[in-house]
Design a protein around this motif. Structure first.
Motif, PDB file in Angstrom:
ATOM      1  N   ILE A 124       0.869  -1.179   0.000  1.00  0.00           N
ATOM      2  CA  ILE A 124       0.000   0.000   0.000  1.00  0.00           C
ATOM      3  C   ILE A 124       0.904   1.226   0.000  1.00  0.00           C
ATOM      4  CG2 ILE A 124      -1.869   1.216   1.194  1.00  0.00           C
ATOM      5  CD1 ILE A 124      -2.319  -1.481   2.749  1.00  0.00           C
ATOM      6  N   LEU A 125       0.772   2.044  -1.027  1.00  0.00           N
ATOM      7  CA  LEU A 125       1.541   3.288  -1.102  1.00  0.00           C
ATOM      8  C   LEU A 125       0.621   4.444  -0.736  1.00  0.00           C
ATOM      9  CD1 LEU A 125       3.362   2.651  -4.511  1.00  0.00           C
ATOM     10  CD2 LEU A 125       4.280   2.324  -2.218  1.00  0.00           C
ATOM     11  N   GLU A 126       1.018   5.216   0.260  1.00  0.00           N
ATOM     12  CA  GLU A 126       0.196   6.324   0.734  1.00  0.00           C
ATOM     13  C   GLU A 126       1.072   7.575   0.775  1.00  0.00           C
ATOM     14  OE1 GLU A 126      -3.015   7.239   1.666  1.00  0.00           O
ATOM     15  OE2 GLU A 126      -1.970   9.143   1.983  1.00  0.00           O
ATOM     16  N   ARG A 127       0.576   8.679   0.214  1.00  0.00           N
ATOM     17  CA  ARG A 127       1.401   9.880   0.155  1.00  0.00           C
ATOM     18  C   ARG A 127       1.509  10.594   1.493  1.00  0.00           C
ATOM     19  NH1 ARG A 127      -0.215  14.035  -3.917  1.00  0.00           N
ATOM     20  NH2 ARG A 127       1.241  15.304  -2.781  1.00  0.00           N
ATOM     21  N   GLY A 128       0.557  10.339   2.400  1.00  0.00           N
ATOM     22  CA  GLY A 128       0.534  11.101   3.643  1.00  0.00           C
ATOM     23  C   GLY A 128       1.214  10.370   4.793  1.00  0.00           C
ATOM     24  N   ASN A 129       1.130  11.000   5.961  1.00  0.00           N
ATOM     25  CA  ASN A 129       1.749  10.469   7.171  1.00  0.00           C
ATOM     26  C   ASN A 129       0.950   9.317   7.749  1.00  0.00           C
ATOM     27  OD1 ASN A 129       3.830  12.390   7.300  1.00  0.00           O
ATOM     28  ND2 ASN A 129       2.490  13.874   8.304  1.00  0.00           N
ATOM     29  N   LEU A 151       3.636   1.724   2.982  1.00  0.00           N
ATOM     30  CA  LEU A 151       4.674   2.741   2.848  1.00  0.00           C
ATOM     31  C   LEU A 151       4.021   4.120   2.881  1.00  0.00           C
ATOM     32  CD1 LEU A 151       7.086   1.446   0.053  1.00  0.00           C
ATOM     33  CD2 LEU A 151       7.326   1.243   2.521  1.00  0.00           C
ATOM     34  N   PRO A 152       4.052   4.783   4.053  1.00  0.00           N
ATOM     35  CA  PRO A 152       3.523   6.148   4.081  1.00  0.00           C
ATOM     36  C   PRO A 152       4.539   7.127   3.502  1.00  0.00           C
ATOM     37  CG  PRO A 152       4.259   5.472   6.275  1.00  0.00           C
ATOM     38  CD  PRO A 152       4.538   4.320   5.348  1.00  0.00           C
ATOM     39  N   ASN A 153       4.123   8.376   3.328  1.00  0.00           N
ATOM     40  CA  ASN A 153       4.979   9.440   2.795  1.00  0.00           C
ATOM     41  C   ASN A 153       5.609   9.060   1.460  1.00  0.00           C
ATOM     42  OD1 ASN A 153       5.684   9.629   6.152  1.00  0.00           O
ATOM     43  ND2 ASN A 153       4.748  11.334   5.088  1.00  0.00           N
ATOM     44  N   CYS A 154       4.862   8.336   0.648  1.00  0.00           N
ATOM     45  CA  CYS A 154       5.343   7.963  -0.680  1.00  0.00           C
ATOM     46  C   CYS A 154       4.360   8.478  -1.714  1.00  0.00           C
ATOM     47  CB  CYS A 154       5.464   6.439  -0.798  1.00  0.00           C
ATOM     48  SG  CYS A 154       6.810   5.792   0.177  1.00  0.00           S
ATOM     49  N   CYS A 155       4.825   9.362  -2.574  1.00  0.00           N
ATOM     50  CA  CYS A 155       3.927   9.982  -3.543  1.00  0.00           C
ATOM     51  C   CYS A 155       4.161   9.361  -4.917  1.00  0.00           C
ATOM     52  CB  CYS A 155       4.176  11.481  -3.575  1.00  0.00           C
ATOM     53  SG  CYS A 155       3.109  12.326  -4.720  1.00  0.00           S
ATOM     54  N   VAL A 156       3.181   8.635  -5.413  1.00  0.00           N
ATOM     55  CA  VAL A 156       3.289   8.009  -6.733  1.00  0.00           C
ATOM     56  C   VAL A 156       3.098   9.089  -7.787  1.00  0.00           C
ATOM     57  CG1 VAL A 156       2.340   6.280  -8.294  1.00  0.00           C
ATOM     58  CG2 VAL A 156       2.428   5.828  -5.839  1.00  0.00           C
ATOM     59  N   TYR A 157       4.025   9.161  -8.733  1.00  0.00           N
ATOM     60  CA  TYR A 157       3.913  10.225  -9.729  1.00  0.00           C
ATOM     61  C   TYR A 157       3.751   9.697 -11.156  1.00  0.00           C
ATOM     62  CZ  TYR A 157       8.936   9.358 -10.503  1.00  0.00           C
ATOM     63  OH  TYR A 157      10.160   8.777 -10.777  1.00  0.00           O
ATOM     64  N   LYS A 158       4.020   8.412 -11.358  1.00  0.00           N
ATOM     65  CA  LYS A 158       3.872   7.892 -12.719  1.00  0.00           C
ATOM     66  C   LYS A 158       3.675   6.385 -12.686  1.00  0.00           C
ATOM     67  CE  LYS A 158       6.000   7.820 -17.193  1.00  0.00           C
ATOM     68  NZ  LYS A 158       6.491   8.586 -18.233  1.00  0.00           N
ATOM     69  N   LEU A 159       2.880   5.911 -13.640  1.00  0.00           N
ATOM     70  CA  LEU A 159       2.706   4.466 -13.829  1.00  0.00           C
ATOM     71  C   LEU A 159       3.368   4.091 -15.153  1.00  0.00           C
ATOM     72  CD1 LEU A 159      -1.046   4.247 -12.775  1.00  0.00           C
ATOM     73  CD2 LEU A 159       0.922   3.544 -11.431  1.00  0.00           C
ATOM     74  N   GLU A 160       4.266   3.140 -15.069  1.00  0.00           N
ATOM     75  CA  GLU A 160       4.978   2.701 -16.268  1.00  0.00           C
ATOM     76  C   GLU A 160       4.199   1.562 -16.905  1.00  0.00           C
ATOM     77  OE1 GLU A 160       8.161   4.377 -16.688  1.00  0.00           O
ATOM     78  OE2 GLU A 160       7.589   3.775 -18.703  1.00  0.00           O
ATOM     79  N   CYS A 161       4.109   1.624 -18.221  1.00  0.00           N
ATOM     80  CA  CYS A 161       3.257   0.677 -18.922  1.00  0.00           C
ATOM     81  C   CYS A 161       4.052  -0.038 -20.000  1.00  0.00           C
ATOM     82  CB  CYS A 161       2.127   1.489 -19.563  1.00  0.00           C
ATOM     83  SG  CYS A 161       0.711   0.532 -20.023  1.00  0.00           S
ATOM     84  N   SER A 162       3.734  -1.306 -20.201  1.00  0.00           N
ATOM     85  CA  SER A 162       4.331  -2.027 -21.320  1.00  0.00           C
ATOM     86  C   SER A 162       3.198  -2.757 -22.031  1.00  0.00           C
ATOM     87  CB  SER A 162       5.379  -3.021 -20.791  1.00  0.00           C
ATOM     88  OG  SER A 162       5.842  -3.834 -21.842  1.00  0.00           O
ATOM     89  N   GLY A 163       2.924  -2.381 -23.249  1.00  0.00           N
ATOM     90  CA  GLY A 163       1.766  -2.941 -23.950  1.00  0.00           C
ATOM     91  C   GLY A 163       0.500  -2.513 -23.248  1.00  0.00           C
ATOM     92  N   ASN A 164      -0.322  -3.477 -22.849  1.00  0.00           N
ATOM     93  CA  ASN A 164      -1.542  -3.110 -22.130  1.00  0.00           C
ATOM     94  C   ASN A 164      -1.479  -3.576 -20.677  1.00  0.00           C
ATOM     95  OD1 ASN A 164      -1.730  -5.806 -22.535  1.00  0.00           O
ATOM     96  ND2 ASN A 164      -3.814  -5.802 -23.339  1.00  0.00           N
ATOM     97  N   LYS A 165      -0.271  -3.496 -20.120  1.00  0.00           N
ATOM     98  CA  LYS A 165      -0.122  -3.832 -18.704  1.00  0.00           C
ATOM     99  C   LYS A 165       0.743  -2.771 -18.026  1.00  0.00           C
ATOM    100  CE  LYS A 165      -0.301  -8.842 -17.864  1.00  0.00           C
ATOM    101  NZ  LYS A 165      -1.697  -8.920 -17.931  1.00  0.00           N
ATOM    102  N   ILE A 166       0.391  -2.460 -16.809  1.00  0.00           N
ATOM    103  CA  ILE A 166       1.267  -1.600 -16.003  1.00  0.00           C
ATOM    104  C   ILE A 166       2.330  -2.501 -15.381  1.00  0.00           C
ATOM    105  CG2 ILE A 166       1.408  -0.101 -13.990  1.00  0.00           C
ATOM    106  CD1 ILE A 166      -1.398   0.811 -14.550  1.00  0.00           C
ATOM    107  N   THR A 167       3.555  -2.042 -15.457  1.00  0.00           N
ATOM    108  CA  THR A 167       4.658  -2.839 -14.918  1.00  0.00           C
ATOM    109  C   THR A 167       5.184  -2.276 -13.598  1.00  0.00           C
ATOM    110  OG1 THR A 167       6.158  -1.549 -16.288  1.00  0.00           O
ATOM    111  CG2 THR A 167       5.412  -3.676 -17.159  1.00  0.00           C
ATOM    112  N   GLU A 168       5.200  -0.961 -13.488  1.00  0.00           N
ATOM    113  CA  GLU A 168       5.792  -0.332 -12.296  1.00  0.00           C
ATOM    114  C   GLU A 168       5.027   0.919 -11.902  1.00  0.00           C
ATOM    115  OE1 GLU A 168      10.486  -1.329 -13.388  1.00  0.00           O
ATOM    116  OE2 GLU A 168       9.576   0.585 -13.915  1.00  0.00           O
TER     117      GLU A 168
END
Lengths: 196, 542
Positions: free
Chosen positions: B32-37, B238-255
């Motif tokens: 779980i990635l959460e941008r806040g505290n 993981l708190p205090n983690c701000c997701v800024y981009k989703l990496e895609c390959s074909g029609n799947k997100i990889t990262e």
């Protein structure tokens, strides 16, 4: 060819000497600038930071803002902003990051008000009578005082907001001394008192 | 982070926490990635300045920067319209009003036709698809209320917990509404009226909405689903983690790329990615993740990402009563009025083409002194009031007792309420910020006025001296929906009926973004129930 080579060698030696001379002079000038201007300036800034009432507002500015706050929330049957400790609130809070973007606007407002005050009555804003102070603040709110870098009425609005916060926030923030600011609303307070 | 997870959930609020918990309970490896505290109960102080006016629950000005436009006003910049950026999201500071949708709420287009200037759609699911999950939420977190008195919903099982104690105003409301033919009932709350499982009952401080709960009685996902998820040993937070981009390959997100608590870029791999960052941030993340295949934003072949944003159309009416109407010790019983009306889901009026309003909840005005005085320092024309006139206004205001009604009117999605990306404003990390335009539909504005009149009549019947309609032209941002609506048609929707992207096979969205229409009830309960529905599907279908 030999003469040419000898000549170019001499020229090369002369050029090398000039280069060294140039580098030596430049280094000296730079060192002088650092020692005489930059370092003392930084030292002065540090000294100022230690001894000023606030790192960001000088004593005169704090006095002016406190006087403005007292006009915004004056004493009558209930305490006014001064009695509630608005000066302490300003000193503690205005140097925090929450007011970073407002600080230059506040300083400019103080400057404008004091300039206007000096031209009207020859004294600083906080030394005037209530009537003159009120009149000057009305002019500030209506953008009628001199040339102003920011929207004056917007900055006056900011000062009102900060004054209200100072008078009604929990005493741990520096204002609302002894929770006396809440006396005016006590009869209308719905919940338990804040316990921090 | 090279380790691969089964599920990556982005956001830990009402949409993310239930699905993360259920899948972790089934043995899947969840991050779980959460941008806040990450806060605990001892961090929640009842201080208005800290909790409501600074960045305790919201990102600061630079990290949470947005551009917002209300109606035809110019855009303003600031950290506006955040629901809550901390573990638990907006549920940490919610009031916990938990209402189910009714059957009719799922078909606004079929029931009322296309409204000019509106883009509402029918839901591709109905009440039966969510009923089981509403029940499961109720069992998991405990809801206090009187199920038998809730109108419009069949076969509602009794709540585990009785209603919370009611303030003395509830008696006057019952009497006045009864005389007028309305049907008030105790407000169902995700706040414990008794001890339940390992959480204690409410202590009735009234610092509920906008504040964190110090006892755990309020069912934020922090003290319910997140806690349970961590106890499985299969979930990592993981708190205090701000997701800024989703990496895609074909029609799947990889990262999923994120900045960690030290602002160092990092990434996580997973089989399945679930977005639950609230409607505005989910759309922003997808738009910022554009690539060659999706030049208009990831998963946005329909062009609908960011469109059809809805909120809760506000209609706040405040009544003024003489103090003699209640005994002096009226607050000793309970600070919660605990009464609501659902007689106005349909609002018949010659003025309306779309005869819909929503739930009315009665409550005592929030006990925040700064906010109250700030409100009183504005005159009718928006001018600032100061000096002795301000003090007099404060005294005049507090010479009365006040009762407030908050209404949850069904916000019509429309082309002028949407989010895009700012062309010039960047946040702290250099990522384009959300640019939000809000313009309530004319039908909603009329419905709010009509409803305000009806509520004022109730107040006068109760003995109010006056009733004031707080005619704000814009909405509060806590309840956000739309921006990635679900449906069968990939041309007009972003997600399929199981909240999976039409374009990306391993991308799901479980915050309020999936909703294709506004709701006449607070949406938190429905978001949580839907989150469990998707969890069920994912577990059973690999």
């Amino acid at each position: 060819m030999k003469r040419l080579l000898k000549f170019s060698g001499n020229v090369g030696r002369i050029n090398a000497m000039n280069r060294r001379f140039f580098l030596a002079v430049t280094a000296s000038v730079l060192a002088s600038v650092i020692l005489t201007i930059i370092l003392p300036f930084r030292l002065l800034k540090k000294i100022f930071k230690i001894f000023s009432i606030s790192p960001w507002l000088n004593e005169h500015e704090i006095k002016t803002l406190t006087s403005i706050a007292e006009c915004i929330y004056p004493k009558d049957n209930d305490p006014g902003a001064s009695e509630l400790g608005i000066k302490e609130y300003f000193i503690r809070q205005l140097k925090t990051r929450y007011y970073e973007k407002d600080l230059s606007k506040l300083k400019n407002a103080v400057f404008i008000l004091n300039s206007a005050s000096l031209s009207i009555s020859g004294v600083s804003f906080y030394q005037n009578s209530k009537k003159i102070k009120g009149s000057l603040l009305n002019d500030l709110a209506a953008n009628k005082i001199g040339r102003y870098r920011y929207n004056a009425s917007e900055v006056f609005s900011i000062i009102i907001d900060i004054t209200i916060e100072g008078c009604f926030s929990h005493p741990i923030h520096g204002g609302n001394k002894s929770k006396n600011g809440w006396e005016i609303i006590k009869t209308g307070f719905n919940g338990k008192w804040f316990d921090v | 982070m090279s380790e691969k997870y089964d599920i990556c959930v982005i956001g830990s609020g009402a949409g993310g926490a239930p699905i993360a918990c259920k899948l972790a309970q089934k043995g899947l490896k969840v991050i779980i990635l959460e941008r806040g505290n990450l806060y605990s109960a001892k961090d929640f102080i009842k201080d208005e300045l800290t909790a409501c006016r600074r960045d305790f629950f919201f990102p600061d000005h630079s990290r949470g920067l947005r551009e917002v436009k209300y109606g035809s006003n110019p855009y303003i910049s600031g950290n506006h319209l955040w629901t809550g950026a901390c573990v638990g999201g907006g549920t940490v500071r919610m009031s916990g009003f938990f209402f189910r949708m009714r059957e009719e709420d799922f078909s606004p287009l079929s029931n009322y036709g296309q409204i000019p200037g509106a883009t509402q759609r029918d839901w591709p699911i109905n009440y039966n698809d969510l009923q089981k999950y509403y029940n499961e939420i109720e069992s998991d977190i405990g809801i206090s209320g009187h199920a038998q008195s809730i109108p419009g919903i069949k076969n509602l099982i009794p709540f585990s917990l009785p209603p919370l104690k009611s303030h003395a105003f509830s008696i006057l409301i019952d009497r006045a509404c009864g005389d007028m033919g309305y049907h008030p009932f105790p407000t169902p709350r995700a706040v414990l009226s008794r001890n339940y499982k390992d959480r204690g009952e409410c202590s009735y401080t009234d610092f509920c909405g906008s504040y964190g709960c110090t006892t755990g009685a309020k069912a934020s996902t922090l003290v319910t689903y997140i806690k349970t998820a961590m106890e499985t040993g299969n979930a990592e937070l993981l708190p205090n983690c701000c997701v800024y981009k989703l990496e895609c390959s074909g029609n799947k997100i990889t990262e999923a790329h994120f900045f960690n608590s030290q602002d160092i870029p990092n990434k996580v791999k997973a089989r399945i990615f679930i977005l639950a960052c609230s409607s505005i941030e989910t759309a922003r993340l997808l738009l910022n993740s554009k690539n060659l295949r999706f030049p208009h934003g990831l998963a946005n072949s329909s062009g609908q990402v960011g469109k059809n944003l809805t909120f809760q159309m506000p209609c706040t009416v405040t009544a003024f009563f003489k103090k003699s109407i209640l005994p002096e010790n009226h607050l000793e019983g309970s600070p919660f009025v605990q009464r609501c009306l659902q007689d106005f889901h349909n609002l018949e009026s010659d003025r309306l083409i779309y005869p819909r309003a929503g739930t009315v909840i009665f409550l005592l005005p929030h006990p925040n002194p700064i906010n109250k005085v700030m409100m009183l320092s504005f005159g009718k024309r928006g001018q600032r009031i100061w000096g002795i006139p301000l003090k007099q206004r404060i005294r005049d205001y507090f010479n009365y007792l006040h009762l407030q009604s908050d209404s949850f009117i069904e916000f019509l999605p429309n082309p002028e309420t949407c989010i895009t990306l700012s062309k010039d404003k960047r946040d702290y990390w250099g990522i384009p910020v959300a640019k939000i335009s809000i313009k309530p539909h004319e039908e909603n504005l009329k419905a709010a006025e009509i409803l305000a009149l009806k509520i004022s009549e109730i107040y006068h019947n109760m003995g109010a001296v006056k009733a004031v309609y707080n005619n704000l032209p814009f909405t509060a941002g806590e309840l956000q929906h739309g921006t990635c609506r679900f449906g069968y048609d990939p041309q007009t929707s972003v997600l399929n009926p199981l909240c999976r992207s039409h374009d990306i096979n391993n991308l799901y969205v479980t915050d309020g973004s999936f909703m294709p229409s506004g709701l006449p009830v607070p949406s938190t309960y429905t978001i949580m129930a839907n989150s469990l529905r998707i969890a069920d599907f994912l577990y059973n279908n690999g």
